[in-house]
Write an enzyme that holds these catalytic residues in place. Sequence first.
Site, PDB file in Angstrom:
ATOM      1  N   ILE A 462     -27.639  20.411  -4.012  1.00  0.00           N
ATOM      2  CA  ILE A 462     -26.861  21.650  -4.078  1.00  0.00           C
ATOM      3  C   ILE A 462     -25.619  21.397  -4.913  1.00  0.00           C
ATOM      4  CG2 ILE A 462     -25.635  23.407  -2.726  1.00  0.00           C
ATOM      5  CD1 ILE A 462     -27.367  22.516  -0.319  1.00  0.00           C
ATOM      6  N   SER A 513     -21.033  18.722  -5.451  1.00  0.00           N
ATOM      7  CA  SER A 513     -22.480  18.744  -5.243  1.00  0.00           C
ATOM      8  C   SER A 513     -22.846  17.644  -4.269  1.00  0.00           C
ATOM      9  CB  SER A 513     -23.238  18.564  -6.562  1.00  0.00           C
ATOM     10  OG  SER A 513     -23.098  17.246  -7.044  1.00  0.00           O
ATOM     11  N   LYS A 514     -24.021  17.741  -3.715  1.00  0.00           N
ATOM     12  CA  LYS A 514     -24.558  16.696  -2.827  1.00  0.00           C
ATOM     13  C   LYS A 514     -26.063  16.782  -2.855  1.00  0.00           C
ATOM     14  CE  LYS A 514     -21.428  14.175  -0.604  1.00  0.00           C
ATOM     15  NZ  LYS A 514     -21.465  12.703  -0.441  1.00  0.00           N
ATOM     16  N   GLY A 515     -26.690  15.677  -2.572  1.00  0.00           N
ATOM     17  CA  GLY A 515     -28.138  15.640  -2.406  1.00  0.00           C
ATOM     18  C   GLY A 515     -28.479  15.008  -1.071  1.00  0.00           C
ATOM     19  N   ASP A 563     -24.371   7.425  -1.687  1.00  0.00           N
ATOM     20  CA  ASP A 563     -24.025   7.897  -0.353  1.00  0.00           C
ATOM     21  C   ASP A 563     -24.858   7.053   0.612  1.00  0.00           C
ATOM     22  OD1 ASP A 563     -23.323   9.461   1.969  1.00  0.00           O
ATOM     23  OD2 ASP A 563     -22.890  11.141   0.649  1.00  0.00           O
TER      24      ASP A 563
END
Length: 960
Positions: A462, A513-515, A563
């Site tokens: 996102i 953003s992050k996944g 992460d």
Amino acid sequence: MKSLKDIASCSFLSEEQLQKIEAIILKDNFFPVEQVRQEIETFCTDLGLSEQYFESTPLETIARHIEALRAAEILATLRGEKEVRIDFATEHENEALYLVEDNHYRAIEIEERIEKKYPGFRIQSYRSARKLKGAAYLRWYVVCKPEFVTGEIRPEENDLKKISDRDFLASIPKETFQRYQDMMKKARDQERPYLEANHVPKDKTLRISVVCKTDSIPRFFINISDVLNSHGLVSRRKYVEHFANGKTIITFYVDDITDEEKLQDLLSDISLIYVIPESPLSALFRQGKLTAQEMVFGISAWSFCHQFLSSYNEEYLKLSQALKDSPELLGLLREMKVRLAKETFTEDRVWDAFINNYQIVKKLFNVFDRKFNPLHQNHDHDSLVESVTREISREVPVEIDRVVLLSVLTFIKHILRTNFYKKEKVSIAYMYNPEFLNKVDYPVTPFGIFHVIGRELRGFHIRFRDIARGGIRIVRSINYQTYLNNSDFIFDENYNLALTQQRKNKDLPEGGSKGAILLRWGFTDKMAVAFKKYIDGLLDLMMPDESIVDYYGKEVLLFLGPDEWTADLMEWAAQRARVRGYKFWKAFTTGKPLSMGGIPHDRYGMTTNSVHEYVLCALEKLGLKEEKITKVMTGGPDGDLGSNEILISKDKILAIIDGSGVLYDPEGINRKELVRLARARKMVENFNRSLLSPQGFLVNIKDRDVVLPDGEKVENGLEFRNNFHLHPKFKADIFVPCGGRPASININNWRTWLDEDGKPRFKVIVEGANLFLTQEARLRLEEKGVIIYKDASANKGGVTSSSLEVLASLAMTDKEWDELMCVKNGEESEFRKQYVKEIIDIIRENARLEFEIIWKENARRGLPRAVLTDLISEKINQIKDAINQSDLFNDKALLKKVIEVGVPKSLVQKVGLNRLLTRVPENYLRALFASRLAGRYVYRFGLDANEVDFYQFIEDFKKS
């Protein structure tokens, strides 16, 4: 009785070879001479076995096959059966033989047995061209353990003479050897399968070969058999050959296909079933009710529906409005709403909707296919949508089923790109227009959403801006119930992390953003495999080719970082982007190793430098000395934040909770021993217990029935660890969460952080870990006097470092990057040392600036700091967006001034201002320009800053 010479004239074998076979069988003395000769004739001429069988099978093995077939005939006679029913198996440790009637479902049973009992073995399968004496066609499976020519082999090695099984090399013709060698060389991509189809005029067959990674093919051989059956095809021969470089070549021969569209459909199906997991729809595929493409589409649509069907209604909206001034009750209402929605649309219930209405799933696939299949000249699908919508509304009697099926149309409508029709892929990926998200659960609409599905995973990415950066985390589940919970909320976790990142990145060029990658249950040990398939899916959509129908039409730039569970995979991702030709591969991931020019956060304590600056600023405001205060932590000395917090601080640490357990000492945990663990990056379970005070303890998650020094009994160490952050002993002047699950402290349990007299356990909380506290909990604790600096403000040192790593990689050529940023033989260039120093200075400066504006606005307005963080983030982001859309960027003098003061001096001096301006993509430069101006403007003038202030700020900035 025919002579062997006569038999040889009708066979692929010579008279001499037949003599040897006969001698082997006669030596066993199982059958009379005349019977042996008859069986040889039947086997070698009447069954119509392929020439390749006789070429590649040793004579002794052929003799055993003839004996096996005769044995089956004898058994049929003894059972009094009129027709010979062949079902014969011989299994040994290193080899096996199966002889069965060629019924597809019986063949699948045998293939499943082979996969379970003989994983990694070579397989040769042959089908008779004619039936045996009134029986069905026959199928042989010859299974044997490979014996490779040499020892350890690198994955890049592709010389068949070095990587093949000895029997394979000894038995195959030169033509076959060369074909396999050519395929191995063509399959240069280490991750994606290579698929090849060739027409073989000699016997009017189609040969389909797939080169793939050996460890990525469970059930793939079986699934190809299913695909062929679904297309009405029967394999004449099929082979599985494993090689010592970790590759496998699977080959099938079927009757030739001259219709190009049918051939492409077949190849597309094979490519799809390589990437997709087993599911409840697999049974419908094997029963012929769904095609492979319909099945894979259904699995994708199921994943979308299960994740996003969290219905809200008018009643919920009215109740939430009525309870807006009672956050505890509002929190309970939200939890009830989410639980009811998730309990309604469970994984199984959504599957049921698809299974019970598979005929409509087929029609929904037609809509999808019309929109995205590149072979279609006309992609207009509106009439199909209207037709299937009417059918669902009229013909589906169950309301939940209707809701699920209609949401599939939402899925199709909002896809902008998909790699569904790409022949060589390792995962299915979708890029969505995020307009379908409801505003109640997702109040801030993201810029874009990616959805990746594979055999081992489901994942999302996102982003809240076109230019965005954030980490990729892997979510593992310790048990099945945890998996179901993670499955329900993986997108929500991803969304909240990305939104936090967006607020955190306010004064950086990249948006947030992050996944998040959820490992499917049963694949928790496949983290690296899942990550690689996830990355490849994203790259497919970032670099669309002719197989992708594009409804987005713009370039996609993604910048990723480490992460949870992915820190060691950033190097691979950057190299993968490079191999696939992504022009910004150096910037694709941050957190790369030193040898690739990366700036690891843990090595330099980037995030901790920001977090600890907030701690020091808070202590200064309170008039406290760091050496005199007490602190507790979640996240231990094995982690980035935990280890660096221990190394950089001077306080007295009373408690640490990490993945291994709870370490507690009311006298202060021995600092020297903690430093030892932090430098070695080891968990608290490695703490020397002899260094604890009499009241100190270490409880491991594996411990049972432990008695603490004060007499408290601990029955289960894991539960004690999971809940110790709520324990009365978890108390200090300052709390710094450096790890832990999101929402550990929420509206329903925040009161546990108050003593019996209602006094908070902590004076200050500085959030190192993201989302450890919910916003409602923060607000209640602030009302009680706790000074809280939330994650979006406090822990942005890492993202600042990553942003400047991205900038350097965009500004430098590959050669400059290699010379200036890559560490060779442990030697860092002087430029790199200076650049890292400047990054740390910028991190500390940004932390002080934001701390001060929040402190001042809190004193002036009385608003909670947790709210001010969001207001300041929103203010900066609004101004940043406005600047980005304005003509200010065209003011070249101002642009150069922003670069001079907003970019580390060492980079500007080394690259040169003009070269930097030409090398960095314009949209990134615009974002850098806007973020620098917006951030410094708000930090100087505060939340009430107006247009006049901005004019004054720009004038002063030009003169500075």
